[in-house]
Design a protein around this motif. Structure first.
Motif, mmCIF file in Angstrom:
data_model
loop_
_atom_site.group_PDB
_atom_site.id
_atom_site.type_symbol
_atom_site.label_atom_id
_atom_site.label_comp_id
_atom_site.label_asym_id
_atom_site.label_seq_id
_atom_site.Cartn_x
_atom_site.Cartn_y
_atom_site.Cartn_z
ATOM 1 N N UNK A 13 33.167 20.557 19.629
ATOM 2 C CA UNK A 13 32.949 21.342 20.841
ATOM 3 C C UNK A 13 31.490 21.758 20.949
ATOM 4 N N UNK A 14 30.917 21.540 22.117
ATOM 5 C CA UNK A 14 29.519 21.921 22.344
ATOM 6 C C UNK A 14 29.383 23.435 22.313
ATOM 7 N N UNK A 15 28.259 23.872 21.785
ATOM 8 C CA UNK A 15 27.972 25.293 21.737
ATOM 9 C C UNK A 15 27.419 25.733 23.096
ATOM 10 N N UNK A 16 28.055 26.737 23.681
ATOM 11 C CA UNK A 16 27.608 27.239 24.973
ATOM 12 C C UNK A 16 27.012 28.624 24.782
ATOM 13 N N UNK A 17 26.033 28.931 25.626
ATOM 14 C CA UNK A 17 25.466 30.268 25.606
ATOM 15 C C UNK A 17 26.549 31.287 25.964
ATOM 16 N N UNK A 18 26.465 32.444 25.350
ATOM 17 C CA UNK A 18 27.445 33.486 25.646
ATOM 18 C C UNK A 18 27.136 34.113 27.004
ATOM 19 N N UNK A 19 28.168 34.449 27.787
ATOM 20 C CA UNK A 19 27.922 35.061 29.095
ATOM 21 C C UNK A 19 27.187 36.399 28.972
ATOM 22 N N UNK A 114 39.128 36.215 31.338
ATOM 23 C CA UNK A 114 38.790 34.908 31.900
ATOM 24 C C UNK A 114 37.411 34.951 32.548
ATOM 25 N N UNK A 115 37.080 36.082 33.140
ATOM 26 C CA UNK A 115 35.783 36.228 33.801
ATOM 27 C C UNK A 115 34.709 36.728 32.839
ATOM 28 N N UNK A 116 35.099 37.653 31.961
ATOM 29 C CA UNK A 116 34.171 38.233 30.984
ATOM 30 C C UNK A 116 34.833 38.142 29.612
ATOM 31 N N UNK A 117 34.674 37.013 28.939
ATOM 32 C CA UNK A 117 35.364 36.832 27.655
ATOM 33 C C UNK A 117 34.871 37.819 26.598
ATOM 34 N N UNK A 118 35.676 37.955 25.543
ATOM 35 C CA UNK A 118 35.325 38.893 24.472
ATOM 36 C C UNK A 118 33.959 38.598 23.876
ATOM 37 N N UNK A 119 33.577 37.326 23.871
ATOM 38 C CA UNK A 119 32.303 36.941 23.270
ATOM 39 C C UNK A 119 31.100 37.259 24.160
ATOM 40 N N UNK A 120 31.328 37.755 25.373
ATOM 41 C CA UNK A 120 30.232 38.055 26.291
ATOM 42 C C UNK A 120 29.365 39.184 25.744
#
Length: 228
Positions: A13-19, A114-120
């Protein structure tokens, strides 16, 4: 030994920037129709979104949401969306000032994983208003400030016209709830643009930093300068 490039190898899985969420609560009551207030606010928010969309960051992906309160009530005008994907629809003004309803929508939006995940990263929440709320806003503010995301947010506010120390200004101070962060007061509507330019630079600085949850990018001295 298989690697990720060979047929049949497990997908990596590609690493995505955190929101890095930015939420604007915009007063669109009837008084915002006067003196080009709503036009200026629309231009300021649209300019901020364009600037965020041009950012290329590794750490924080800036997402933008906008809640309007006025007319017949409050609503999610722009759901949280990565800035490059936002297609801005201008706001229109009219009606009353249901801030309490807007705060409850804001709390729900920030708690929607879904809009603001815990990892945000910690959100930035900006309240813009030119008058006194006319709904039951105080319990809604307490609920917002007691929520995890609301309590942890960088809360900023700009008073479009109300005098410092007046009732409308005091509402915004209670929202910010931080003596180190002043409510910006703009007698001249064009200064709203200056405020949103400051928000843009501050959030962009966080997005480019190694730790966007380090809130030192928000220089309260610069905010004091904007209030002069």
């Amino acid at each position: 030994m298989m690697d990720g490039n060979q047929p049949g190898a497990p997908m990596v899985e590609a690493q995505h920037a955190r929101p890095l969420p930015v939420l604007v609560l915009a007063d669109v009551s009837g008084s915002m129709e006067q003196d080009k207030k709503i036009e200026t606010l629309n231009n300021a928010v649209a300019g901020m979104i364009r600037a965020f969309a041009a950012e290329d960051t590794l750490y924080g992906e800036i997402t933008v949401g906008v809640i309007t309160f006025g007319g017949t009530g409050a609503r999610l005008h722009q759901p949280f969306t990565p800035a490059p994907q936002v297609r801005w629809t201008p706001m229109s003004a009219g009606g009353r000032t249901p801030l309490g309803e807007a705060l409850d929508i804001a709390r729900d939006a920030l708690e929607d994983e879904k809009a603001v995940p815990k990892r945000a990263f910690s959100p930035t929440v900006v309240l813009v208003s030119d008058g006194i709320p006319n709904d039951d806003w105080e319990p809604a503010l307490e609920r917002f400030l007691a929520s995890r995301r609301g309590a942890g947010a960088v809360r900023l506010a700009v008073a479009v016209g109300p005098e410092a120390g007046g009732p409308a200004y005091q509402v915004l101070e209670r929202f910010v709830a931080n003596p180190a962060i002043p409510v910006v007061r703009t007698d001249e509507i064009d200064r709203v643009k200056d405020f949103f330019q400051w928000v843009t630079v501050s959030v962009s600085t966080r997005a480019h930093s190694g730790n966007p949850d380090d809130l030192s990018a928000f220089d309260s001295d610069e905010l004091h300068d904007l209030t002069d």
